[in-house]
Write a protein that holds these residues in place. Structure first.
Motif, short mmCIF file in Angstrom:
data_model
loop_
_atom_site.label_atom_id
_atom_site.label_comp_id
_atom_site.label_asym_id
_atom_site.label_seq_id
_atom_site.Cartn_x
_atom_site.Cartn_y
_atom_site.Cartn_z
N ALA A 139 0.84 -1.21 0.00
CA ALA A 139 0.00 0.00 0.00
C ALA A 139 0.87 1.26 0.00
N ALA A 140 1.97 1.23 0.75
CA ALA A 140 2.88 2.38 0.77
C ALA A 140 3.51 2.58 -0.60
N LEU A 141 3.91 1.49 -1.25
CA LEU A 141 4.48 1.61 -2.60
C LEU A 141 3.45 2.15 -3.58
N LEU A 142 2.22 1.69 -3.45
CA LEU A 142 1.16 2.17 -4.33
C LEU A 142 0.90 3.65 -4.12
N ARG A 143 0.86 4.09 -2.84
CA ARG A 143 0.68 5.52 -2.56
C ARG A 143 1.83 6.33 -3.14
N GLU A 144 3.05 5.82 -2.99
CA GLU A 144 4.22 6.52 -3.52
C GLU A 144 4.15 6.62 -5.04
N PHE A 145 3.75 5.52 -5.69
CA PHE A 145 3.62 5.52 -7.14
C PHE A 145 2.55 6.52 -7.59
N ARG A 146 1.42 6.52 -6.89
CA ARG A 146 0.35 7.45 -7.26
C ARG A 146 0.78 8.89 -7.06
N ALA A 147 1.52 9.17 -5.99
CA ALA A 147 2.00 10.52 -5.74
C ALA A 147 2.99 10.93 -6.83
N ALA A 148 3.87 10.02 -7.21
CA ALA A 148 4.84 10.33 -8.26
C ALA A 148 4.13 10.55 -9.60
N ALA A 149 3.13 9.74 -9.88
CA ALA A 149 2.38 9.90 -11.13
C ALA A 149 1.63 11.23 -11.14
N ALA A 150 1.05 11.60 -10.01
CA ALA A 150 0.35 12.89 -9.92
C ALA A 150 1.33 14.04 -10.09
N ALA A 151 2.52 13.92 -9.51
CA ALA A 151 3.54 14.96 -9.67
C ALA A 151 3.98 15.06 -11.12
N ASP A 152 4.12 13.92 -11.79
CA ASP A 152 4.47 13.93 -13.21
C ASP A 152 3.39 14.60 -14.05
N ARG A 153 2.12 14.28 -13.75
CA ARG A 153 1.03 14.92 -14.49
C ARG A 153 1.00 16.43 -14.26
N ALA A 154 1.24 16.83 -13.00
CA ALA A 154 1.26 18.26 -12.70
C ALA A 154 2.41 18.95 -13.42
N ALA A 155 3.58 18.31 -13.44
CA ALA A 155 4.73 18.89 -14.14
C ALA A 155 4.45 19.00 -15.63
N GLU A 156 3.82 17.98 -16.21
CA GLU A 156 3.46 18.04 -17.63
C GLU A 156 2.47 19.16 -17.90
N ALA A 157 1.52 19.36 -17.00
CA ALA A 157 0.54 20.43 -17.18
C ALA A 157 1.22 21.80 -17.12
N VAL A 158 2.14 21.96 -16.17
CA VAL A 158 2.87 23.23 -16.06
C VAL A 158 3.71 23.47 -17.31
N LEU A 159 4.40 22.43 -17.77
CA LEU A 159 5.22 22.59 -18.98
C LEU A 159 4.34 22.88 -20.20
N GLY A 160 3.19 22.23 -20.27
CA GLY A 160 2.27 22.50 -21.38
C GLY A 160 1.77 23.94 -21.35
N ALA A 161 1.43 24.44 -20.17
CA ALA A 161 0.98 25.82 -20.04
C ALA A 161 2.10 26.79 -20.38
#
Length: 84
Positions: free
Chosen positions: A39-61
């Protein structure tokens, strides 16, 4: 005599059951620890994926802003060239 045999058999069964119960509890604890780790690994993965999506959104903007600024810059130079 039967009392002694019964007591020995009862003691053997109790000792065996206690060992089995300890082993079962150890296995349950190991499974719980594994689930917690997963569960901790899954939370970490989800947090990293969300951070990647946020970074992509910022770069796109940022790309859109820069593209708009560049288009205005070229438009300004085109308008300046046609006035001369």
């Amino acid at each position: 005599m039967l009392y002694v045999i019964g007591a020995v058999l009862t003691t053997t069964v109790v000792i065996t059951a206690c060992g089995w119960w300890r082993e079962r509890r150890a296995l349950m604890a190991e499974r719980a620890a594994r689930r917690i780790g997963e569960a901790a690994l899954l939370r970490e993965f989800r947090a990293a994926a969300a951070a990647d999506r946020a970074a992509e959104a910022v770069l796109g903007a940022a790309d859109e802003v820069l593209d708009g600024a560049l288009a205005r810059h070229y438009q300004h130079h085109k308008e300046g060239d046609s006035d001369a």
